[in-house]
Design an enzyme around this catalytic site. Structure first.
Site, PDB file in Angstrom:
ATOM      1  CG  ASN A   7      -1.838   1.134   1.313  1.00  0.00           C
ATOM      2  OD1 ASN A   7      -1.778   2.045   0.491  1.00  0.00           O
ATOM      3  ND2 ASN A   7      -2.720   1.102   2.297  1.00  0.00           N
ATOM      4  NE  ARG A  89      -6.167   1.347  -0.009  1.00  0.00           N
ATOM      5  CZ  ARG A  89      -6.175   2.476   0.672  1.00  0.00           C
ATOM      6  NH1 ARG A  89      -5.083   2.897   1.256  1.00  0.00           N
ATOM      7  NH2 ARG A  89      -7.279   3.167   0.769  1.00  0.00           N
ATOM      8  CG  HIS A 178     -13.082   3.225   3.356  1.00  0.00           C
ATOM      9  ND1 HIS A 178     -13.835   4.207   3.942  1.00  0.00           N
ATOM     10  CD2 HIS A 178     -11.800   3.450   3.709  1.00  0.00           C
ATOM     11  CE1 HIS A 178     -13.037   5.026   4.622  1.00  0.00           C
ATOM     12  NE2 HIS A 178     -11.790   4.587   4.499  1.00  0.00           N
ATOM     13  NE  ARG A 239     -10.158  12.463   4.076  1.00  0.00           N
ATOM     14  CZ  ARG A 239     -10.063  11.138   4.027  1.00  0.00           C
ATOM     15  NH1 ARG A 239     -11.134  10.370   4.170  1.00  0.00           N
ATOM     16  NH2 ARG A 239      -8.897  10.579   3.803  1.00  0.00           N
TER      17      ARG A 239
END
Ligand code: ADP
Length: 396
Positions: A7, A89, A178, A239
């Protein structure tokens, strides 16, 4: 098959070595501050002590090379030839990728093409792929996309109320993120329930630092809360989640910030962090402050909880019902406190929380009382394992 899961972020690289058949984790770690000063690598081979050291990492290729050295030095593998495949990923697959794919030059080109949708992430992902290709020639690699699972959403769920040409010409639409986690957790729920994945309606609440909810009906994602980027939807750690777009213009006028400055505020200084008056973006700190009666923490957590409840209600309506709700990721798996605040507001669904079961942390567990109309579960997510399994499935 031993799969190295990579990742790769702009300045970090997370890695795990997983036996995809036995699902055993053999090695995991993290390279940080790549291309910056004081870069460091930390890793643990299963059964051994954690190793952490500062090493110069001017680029991602150096980082991958250090990971490969650590794999043999730690004894996780006797030789690099034991690594059968690499699973990467990839954040954004646009509309091109609806499932995982074996990586070749054409795939890399296609990931590059959708890079303007994720300008910080996709280029870093490609750098990771190239570095692995150079250092592990001949080892097959698979790309697993964060967006792929959500590609089954119908038009009514993914289109924004904008001029249609913005979608057809620029690809502006909801993509969702996700996806690997929402897919993994929704499948697990069907498995635990002993039901057919194709005939069950599940709402997955992935509540971490980044947070999103998805509606999975009959084995397909039909809606999700993140949008063109991971900024939409729930209030998150830092966020903002969904806001009226006019807020951007208003902040610009009031503060003199430019668009990039406002976007930085929306991504890094908002969410429960901003709402709490900068107490913390970490729910553990907020939970402690909440219990002490700190008004700022109570405000932030209550706003977060309300948004989750609102999405659950909306997605139950969107699916024409809901059979199961699952909590996952850092907060969803570990915080009985937050789960209780959410579940206590779901009386409409005839759900009663099993307070004893809700004490669980990081374990698969039914947390609603028997007789509840909707079963509520904690299901730990495991995105790396899902990537390893996809890699195996494509290459075996
Ligand atoms: P991400 O992958 O988006 O960075 P994670 O899924 O790892 O996020 O979740 C991280 C968050 O989980 C932390 O910011 C913290 O708020 C929360 N968390 C972890 N453990 C607990 C806990 N025991 N209680 C409450 N929150 C927790």
């Amino acid at each position: 098959m031993k799969v190295l899961v990579i990742n790769c972020g702009s300045s970090s690289l997370k890695f795990q070595l997983i036996d995809a058949q036995s699902q055993e984790l053999l090695f995991k770690g993290l390279c940080e501050r790549i291309g910056i000063d004081h870069s460091q690598i930390s890793y643990t081979a299963t059964g051994s002590e954690k190793v952490k050291k500062e090493v110069a990492m001017p680029d991602h290729k150096t980082a991958v090379s250090l990971v490969l050295t650590a794999l043999t030095e730690s004894g996780a593998v006797a030789s690099l030839s034991e690594i059968d495949a690499v699973g990467h990923r990839i954040v954004h697959g646009g509309e091109k990728f609806t499932s995982s794919v074996v990586i070749d030059e054409e795939v890399i080109g296609a990931i590059e093409e959708v890079s303007d949708l994720a300008p910080l992430h996709n280029p870093a992902n490609i750098i990771g792929i190239r570095a692995c290709m150079e250092l592990m020639p001949g080892v097959p690699m698979v790309a697993v996309f964060d967006t792929a699972f959500h590609q089954t959403m119908p038009e009514e769920a993914y289109l924004y109320g904008l001029p249609y040409s913005y979608y057809t010409e620029y690809g502006i639409r909801r993509y969702g993120f996700h996806g690997t986690s929402h897919s993994y957790v929704s499948k697990k729920v069907a498995e635990i329930e002993g039901k057919d994945y194709e005939s069950i309606k599940t709402i997955v609440c992935h509540l971490g630092n980044g947070a999103s909810v998805s509606a999975v009906k009959n084995g397909k994602c039909v809606d999700t809360s993140m949008g063109l980027t991971p900024l939409e939807g729930l209030i998150m750690g830092t966020r903002s989640g969904a806001i009226d777009p006019s807020v951007v213009e208003m902040i610009e006028k009031k503060t003199g910030k430019d668009t990039a400055g406002v976007m930085n505020v929306l991504n890094k200084e908002s969410g429960v962090y901003g709402l709490s008056g900068n107490i913390s973006s970490d729910f553990r700190d907020l939970e402690d402050a909440y219990i002490e009666g700190n008004e700022n923490a109570i405000r932030a957590v209550d706003c977060f909880v309300y948004q989750v409840v609102k999405y659950i209600g909306a997605y139950a309506a969107a699916m024409g019902g809901v059979d199961c709700i699952a909590f996952t990721a850092g907060v969803g798996e570990n915080s009985g406190f937050i789960r209780k605040l959410i579940v206590n507001r779901l009386g409409l669904f005839d759900i009663t929380l099993n307070e004893e079961a809700n004490k669980v942390r990081g374990e698969e567990k039914l947390i609603s009382m028997p007789g509840s109309k909707v079963n509520v579960y904690v299901v730990p997510t495991n995105e790396e394992l899902a990537i390893a399994k996809d890699t195996y499935a494509l290459l075996a």
